[in-house]
Structures are given as structure tokens and as C-alpha cells.
Design a protein around this motif. Structure first.
Motif, mmCIF file in Angstrom:
data_model
loop_
_atom_site.group_PDB
_atom_site.id
_atom_site.type_symbol
_atom_site.label_atom_id
_atom_site.label_comp_id
_atom_site.label_asym_id
_atom_site.label_seq_id
_atom_site.Cartn_x
_atom_site.Cartn_y
_atom_site.Cartn_z
ATOM 1 N N GLU A 180 6.015 -9.989 -18.450
ATOM 2 C CA GLU A 180 5.943 -8.503 -18.366
ATOM 3 C C GLU A 180 4.436 -8.113 -17.579
ATOM 4 O OE1 GLU A 180 5.952 -6.921 -22.238
ATOM 5 O OE2 GLU A 180 7.743 -7.907 -23.046
ATOM 6 N N TYR A 181 3.458 -9.110 -17.674
ATOM 7 C CA TYR A 181 2.113 -8.671 -16.894
ATOM 8 C C TYR A 181 2.082 -9.123 -15.506
ATOM 9 C CZ TYR A 181 1.250 -7.710 -22.184
ATOM 10 O OH TYR A 181 1.268 -7.345 -23.149
ATOM 11 N N ARG A 182 3.017 -10.071 -15.204
ATOM 12 C CA ARG A 182 2.943 -10.683 -14.024
ATOM 13 C C ARG A 182 2.972 -9.609 -12.729
ATOM 14 N NH1 ARG A 182 5.917 -16.445 -13.902
ATOM 15 N NH2 ARG A 182 4.951 -16.807 -11.658
ATOM 16 N N PRO A 183 2.380 -9.394 -11.752
ATOM 17 C CA PRO A 183 2.469 -8.102 -10.912
ATOM 18 C C PRO A 183 3.690 -8.403 -10.026
ATOM 19 C CG PRO A 183 0.563 -9.423 -10.522
ATOM 20 C CD PRO A 183 1.255 -10.025 -11.605
ATOM 21 N N ARG A 184 4.324 -7.424 -9.596
ATOM 22 C CA ARG A 184 5.241 -7.367 -8.496
ATOM 23 C C ARG A 184 4.545 -7.600 -7.266
ATOM 24 N NH1 ARG A 184 10.480 -8.270 -10.571
ATOM 25 N NH2 ARG A 184 10.568 -7.369 -12.648
ATOM 26 N N ASN A 185 5.348 -8.041 -6.222
ATOM 27 C CA ASN A 185 4.522 -8.309 -4.659
ATOM 28 C C ASN A 185 3.945 -6.867 -4.282
ATOM 29 O OD1 ASN A 185 6.860 -10.526 -4.608
ATOM 30 N ND2 ASN A 185 4.991 -11.236 -4.227
ATOM 31 N N ARG A 186 4.648 -5.940 -4.561
ATOM 32 C CA ARG A 186 4.476 -4.681 -3.830
ATOM 33 C C ARG A 186 3.581 -3.792 -4.828
ATOM 34 N NH1 ARG A 186 8.367 -0.355 -1.021
ATOM 35 N NH2 ARG A 186 7.056 1.270 -0.307
ATOM 36 N N THR A 187 2.354 -3.285 -4.376
ATOM 37 C CA THR A 187 1.462 -2.661 -5.428
ATOM 38 C C THR A 187 1.803 -1.108 -5.224
ATOM 39 O OG1 THR A 187 -0.418 -2.269 -4.179
ATOM 40 C CG2 THR A 187 -0.426 -4.429 -5.153
ATOM 41 N N TYR A 188 1.257 -0.503 -6.041
ATOM 42 C CA TYR A 188 1.135 1.173 -6.078
ATOM 43 C C TYR A 188 0.290 1.503 -4.872
ATOM 44 C CZ TYR A 188 -3.523 1.382 -7.856
ATOM 45 O OH TYR A 188 -4.869 1.516 -8.124
ATOM 46 N N VAL A 189 -0.407 0.743 -4.414
ATOM 47 C CA VAL A 189 -1.309 1.270 -3.142
ATOM 48 C C VAL A 189 -0.475 0.965 -1.780
ATOM 49 C CG1 VAL A 189 -3.309 0.864 -1.696
ATOM 50 C CG2 VAL A 189 -3.378 0.556 -4.457
ATOM 51 N N GLY A 194 0.777 -0.248 1.661
ATOM 52 C CA GLY A 194 0.100 -1.021 2.417
ATOM 53 C C GLY A 194 -0.299 -2.393 2.062
ATOM 54 N N LEU A 195 -0.375 -2.473 0.580
ATOM 55 C CA LEU A 195 -1.040 -3.517 -0.083
ATOM 56 C C LEU A 195 0.027 -4.252 -0.968
ATOM 57 C CD1 LEU A 195 -3.580 -5.104 -0.932
ATOM 58 C CD2 LEU A 195 -3.839 -3.683 -2.670
ATOM 59 N N TRP A 196 -0.051 -5.592 -0.566
ATOM 60 C CA TRP A 196 0.940 -6.601 -1.367
ATOM 61 C C TRP A 196 0.308 -7.499 -1.886
ATOM 62 C CZ3 TRP A 196 2.901 -3.189 2.104
ATOM 63 C CH2 TRP A 196 3.974 -2.796 1.847
ATOM 64 N N LEU A 197 0.669 -8.353 -2.907
ATOM 65 C CA LEU A 197 0.141 -9.294 -3.524
ATOM 66 C C LEU A 197 0.827 -10.598 -3.470
ATOM 67 C CD1 LEU A 197 -1.024 -7.845 -7.008
ATOM 68 C CD2 LEU A 197 -2.328 -8.246 -4.963
ATOM 69 N N ALA A 198 0.611 -11.680 -3.450
ATOM 70 C CA ALA A 198 0.975 -13.071 -3.205
ATOM 71 C C ALA A 198 0.414 -14.124 -4.115
ATOM 72 C CB ALA A 198 1.682 -13.544 -2.082
ATOM 73 N N GLY A 199 1.179 -15.095 -4.746
ATOM 74 C CA GLY A 199 0.569 -16.029 -5.375
ATOM 75 C C GLY A 199 1.474 -16.588 -6.397
ATOM 76 N N ASP A 200 1.149 -17.770 -6.975
ATOM 77 C CA ASP A 200 1.886 -18.372 -8.300
ATOM 78 C C ASP A 200 1.739 -17.413 -9.340
ATOM 79 O OD1 ASP A 200 -0.835 -18.788 -9.151
ATOM 80 O OD2 ASP A 200 -0.452 -21.213 -9.104
ATOM 81 N N TYR A 201 0.949 -16.501 -9.445
ATOM 82 C CA TYR A 201 0.907 -15.791 -10.873
ATOM 83 C C TYR A 201 1.519 -14.344 -10.856
ATOM 84 C CZ TYR A 201 -2.292 -12.584 -8.238
ATOM 85 O OH TYR A 201 -2.891 -11.563 -7.175
ATOM 86 N N CYS A 202 2.102 -14.007 -9.566
ATOM 87 C CA CYS A 202 2.773 -13.064 -9.400
ATOM 88 C C CYS A 202 4.314 -13.213 -9.782
ATOM 89 C CB CYS A 202 3.086 -12.712 -7.878
ATOM 90 S SG CYS A 202 1.590 -12.203 -7.170
ATOM 91 N N HIS A 203 5.056 -12.091 -10.026
ATOM 92 C CA HIS A 203 6.433 -12.407 -10.856
ATOM 93 C C HIS A 203 7.363 -13.067 -10.089
ATOM 94 C CE1 HIS A 203 9.807 -10.921 -12.817
ATOM 95 N NE2 HIS A 203 9.231 -10.786 -13.921
ATOM 96 N N THR A 204 7.810 -14.219 -10.395
ATOM 97 C CA THR A 204 8.929 -14.874 -9.964
ATOM 98 C C THR A 204 9.505 -15.713 -11.028
ATOM 99 O OG1 THR A 204 7.623 -17.098 -9.889
ATOM 100 C CG2 THR A 204 7.589 -15.675 -7.880
ATOM 101 N N PRO A 205 10.696 -16.244 -10.976
ATOM 102 C CA PRO A 205 11.173 -16.968 -12.252
ATOM 103 C C PRO A 205 10.279 -18.260 -12.595
ATOM 104 C CG PRO A 205 12.960 -16.625 -10.526
ATOM 105 C CD PRO A 205 11.603 -16.268 -9.790
#
Length: 455
Positions: free
Chosen positions: A398-407, A409-420
Motif C-alpha cells: 500500500e505504501y510503495r509508490p507508483r511510477n507516475r507521481t502527482y507532479v 513530468g515526474l516519475w519514480l523508479a527503483g526496487d522500492y516502487c510498486h511491483t509484484p
């Protein structure tokens, strides 16, 4: 007319700034380049690879922590192939075969000739060191594995599937700790299910071990950097991004040492703590608070250089031991005779008694199991990361962020982001791929006059 041409060029060749030259960032950079985007990549460290990078020990190059790959790492192998690499040149694969040493030795070999999951069932049926009741429990899990109805502790879920306490302690607990970097009593049943389902219940080859035969930087980071350079990407080491530039609440670039760099899209592909610092200096407080909700687990690797004749006889061994979880023989996998890599999650205990004393405790354990390692004290090197992986506890998804943020033009990537997946190289690379897919989807929607929301 010139202004219109510039706008047309921008539409044809979007610009992307990627912050972080680890596996997620390099994957995003590769996918963006393949999509025709102009990529600029900034890495704060003096080398590529992020936390899965190379370092020096006793005159040889080793990894900044031991990692293990499996046949289920499809995104990783796909990315290697996209930059012209042959997976077999970097890995030695073998069917799932695990030995776990405790009060008794447990050995399970998956069948080579059956489809999933029956290849694992037959392995359990003929496993050494399992009692009849444990084998029967193993069969029940194979027969009735399904996604848990709620995200409870993994040991509770395993008990509900008919697993005995002894089988959980001797087999599932070491496996869970190795896969999720979280003790089975605290681990997410949802995430453990996803791992077991993907590895053991889809294709038999997904459960194959893939032992790296070269250091991690040579498997993807360095070849990716070389490939990106030939494609015109702008690559910068020792370049620490201090903040994300915003205009009308849209990410338009980054700042480094007081200098501004602009792009259509920004992908933040650093570790969570580094991301939080950038969010704070960029006045993106809600994103910083989001990162705060992600808890972490420590990972420590102890390198032991024994005499060249020392070996544990196989690439990897598991241990049902409070201070010793996994041992890798890099003499077998990497051609560095006598070099063992010990993985332990006992980070706090190391701090309490000191690295020298803890090293001696591990060496004593190993020589008790393998007297032929000899009585000479090995040369040692600790690789310790207090925040090595996300804490894969119930509810963590529930706390792992999706790649696309509310900002915009700004995306997140990393092993902490939401994946299975939990914190793995595979998850990091999947996250990098998802970023570019999301950007492409958004661009297509804008060009078609459709607004999409990713929840």
C-alpha cells in the motif's frame, strides 16, 4: 518558423533526465533511448551500478553485496538482450537445487523433466532430510497454493496451508528471508505468494538458479553505459542532483551545483533515502512523507578469503542459523579460489559486538560445519547496508509508490516502487521499464486528446 521547428523537434524527440545510474535508472535510460528519446543521466557516485556495483577486496574486484538471480528474472534478461548481450555469457544456470544446513541437512532438487509446479513436488517427495509429515505438508502447499485473502504474516499464511512448524523453520523461513529480506514471522504473505507463484508455479525454468560468473557491474551497468554512449545519451558521473526544478507545479528539469538542466520528463531513480532528500530540497513535502512510510531491512555481506583450496563444494548453501543465512562459493562461480561470500541479516548484532568479533563467530560456525576450511584466519571484508531493501511486511504494498507521481513530468523508479516483487534487481529493472511505458502511454493519450490517470 524557427520556434515551430523546435516544437516539432521536441515532439519527435522528447528529452528525459534520469537521476541515478543504478539498475533502475540504466534500464529507464535504455528503454527511453530505444523509444527515441534524448537521455541525460546523472549519477552522484564515481561509478555506475547503484547499490549493486563493484568494489575492491584483497586485490580483486567483488560485488558491493552478494546477489542471486533466477530464471524468473525475465525483465533483467530482456534488457541484457536489448543491448546485445548473451545471458549465457554472464551466468551459469542450473535447475533448482537447495541445501539448507541446520540440526539436520535438508536437500531438495527440483525434477528436470516435469512442468511446474510438479517439478517442485517431486523434488519435495524425494528430498533428503524431510520427514513423512513434512513431505505431506509440502504436497498440500503445491496442491492448494492460492493468493491469501488478506495480507497477514507469512508464517500464519503458511500454517493455514497446512505447513508444519518444523517445515516452516527449516525450509520456508530461510527461503523467505532470502527472497524478501524479511523474517517469515514479519513478512508479507502477499509478496511471498507472488514470489512462490512466479518462481515455482508458472514455468519450471523460472525456478532455475542463475549464478553470476562475472561481477555485477559487467552484467548490465557497464555494457548499458557503453551502449547508451553509442546512441548519443549524455552520461555524467559525480553529478549530484540537489533539487528538481518546478514551473507551475510541473517538473521541468534538475539543478546540479547551481546549474540548471531542463527536460520534458524527469525520472528519479535513486534509493529511497536519496529521493527523500531531493524531495525535501524541492519543496515536494508530500512525496518526502510518502518515502518516510517505506521501512527498510539491513543486508550485510561478509567476504572471507580462505586459502585457494578452500571450498564448500557447491555454488551456494543455506543455513538455518541465527547469524548465518547463505554462503556463496565465488571460487566456483567467479573463478576466485577460496573466496566465500556470507549473507547475514544480523545487522544490529554486528553493531553490538563489532565486526571483528562477528566475523570470528561466522568463521567459527563455518569451520565447525566444514573443518577442511582450515584453522587459518581468513582475510575479511564487510559490506553493510542498513537500508539494503524495503521491509516486506504485511501492508507494505500500500505504501510503495507508483511510477507516475502527482507532479506532472515526474516519475519514480527503483526496487522500492510498486511491483509484484520485493527489493530485487528484477524489481528495479521492471520499475525502470514501467516508467518509460507510462510516459509513452501518457504521450499517446495527449496526442489523441485523451487524459489518462494511473492509480
Amino acid at each position: 518558423m524557427e520556434s515551430n521547428n523546435k516544437r516539432n523537434d521536441s515532439l519527435q524527440r522528447p528529452t528525459v533526465i534520469i537521476i541515478g545510474g543504478g539498475w533502475a535508472g540504466l534500464t529507464a535510460a535504455t528503454e527511453a533511448t530505444l523509444a527515441g528519446y534524448q537521455v541525460t543521466l546523472f549519477e552522484a557516485a564515481p561509478q555506475w551500478g547503484g547499490r549493486a556495483r563493484a568494489c575492491e577486496f584483497n586485490g580483486i574486484t567483488v560485488d558491493n553485496g552478494q546477489h542471486l538471480f533466477m530464471g524468473a528474472y525475465h525483465h533483467c534478461f530482456e534488457m541484457m538482450k536489448k543491448i546485445g548481450l548473451k545471458v549465457e555469457d554472464f551466468f551459469e544456470s542450473q535447475p533448482f537445487d537447495i541445501t539448507i544446513i541446520g540440526d539436520e541437512v535438508l536437500q531438495l532438487k527440483a525434477s528436470r523433466n516435469l512442468t511446474a509446479p510438479w517439478h517442485l513436488f517431486v523434488g519435495g517427495l524425494f528430498a533428503k532430510g524431510l520427514s513423512f509429515s513434512e513431505k505431506n505438508a509440502f504436497y498440500r502447499l503445491i496442491k492448494q497454493l492460492k493468493r491469501p485473502s488478506e495480507d497477514c504474516p507469512a508464517d500464519i499464511w503458511l500454517l493455514s496451508l497446512g505447513q508444519t512448524e518444523s517445515l516452516i523453520e527449516r525450509f520456508w523461513s530461510p527461503l523467505c528471508l532470502g527472497a524478501l529480506t524479511t523474517p517469515v514471522s514479519n513478512a508479507s504473505a502477499f509478496l511471498l505468494y507472488e514470489v512462490l507463484h512466479q518462481v515455482f508455479f508458472t514455468q519450471a525454468r523460472n525456478s532455475d538458479w542463475y549464478f553470476p560468473t562475472q561481477t555485477l557491474d559487467r552484467i548490465f551497468p557497464l555494457p548499458a553505459v557503453k551502449w547508451l554512449a553509442t546512441k548519443g545519451a549524455h552520461l555524467h558521473l559525480k553529478s549530484r542532483v540537489s533539487k528538481i526544478l518546478l514551473k507551475e507545479n510541473k517538473a521541468i528539469g534538475v539543478e546540479i551545483g547551481g546549474q540548471s538542466f531542463h527536460a520534458d520528463y524527469v525520472i528519479l531513480a535513486t534509493a529511497p533515502r536519496a529521493a527523500k532528500k531531493i524531495f525535501e530540497t524541492s519543496d515536494l513535502d508530500s512525496l518526502a512523507l510518502m518515502i518516510d512510510q517505506i521501512k527498510s531491512e539491513p543486508i550485510s555481506t561478509l567476504y572471507l578469503q580462505f586459502p585457494p583450496t578452500a571450498t564448500i563444494g557447491q555454488p551456494m548453501l543455506g543455513f538455518s542459523d541465527p547469524i548465518l543465512q547463505w554462503v556463496f562459493d565465488r571460487g566456483i562461480t567467479h573463478g576466485t579460489p577460496g573466496l566465500l561470500a556470507v549473507v547475514t541479516s544480523s545487522f544490529d548484532a554486528i553493531g553490538e559486538i563489532g565486526t571483528a568479533e562477528f566475523s570470528q563467530a561466522i568463521v567459527s560456525r563455518l569451520t565447525a560445519y566444514f573443518p577442511y576450511l582450515g584453522s587459518n584466519q581468513p582475510i575479511t571484508k564487510w559490506i553493510r547496508d542498513r537500508h539494503g531493501a524495503i521491509s516486506a511486511t504485511p501492508g507494505c504494498q500500500e505504501y510503495r509508490p507508483r511510477n507516475r507521481t502527482y507532479v506532472p513530468g515526474l516519475w519514480l523508479a527503483g526496487d522500492y516502487c510498486h511491483t509484484p516483487y520485493p527489493s530485487t534487481i528484477e524489481g528495479a529493472m521492471m520499475s525502470g521499464q514501467q516508467c518509460i511505458k507510462s510516459i509513452k502511454k501518457m504521450r499517446n493519450s495527449v496526442q489523441q486528446g485523451v487524459i489518462t490517470l494511473e492509480i
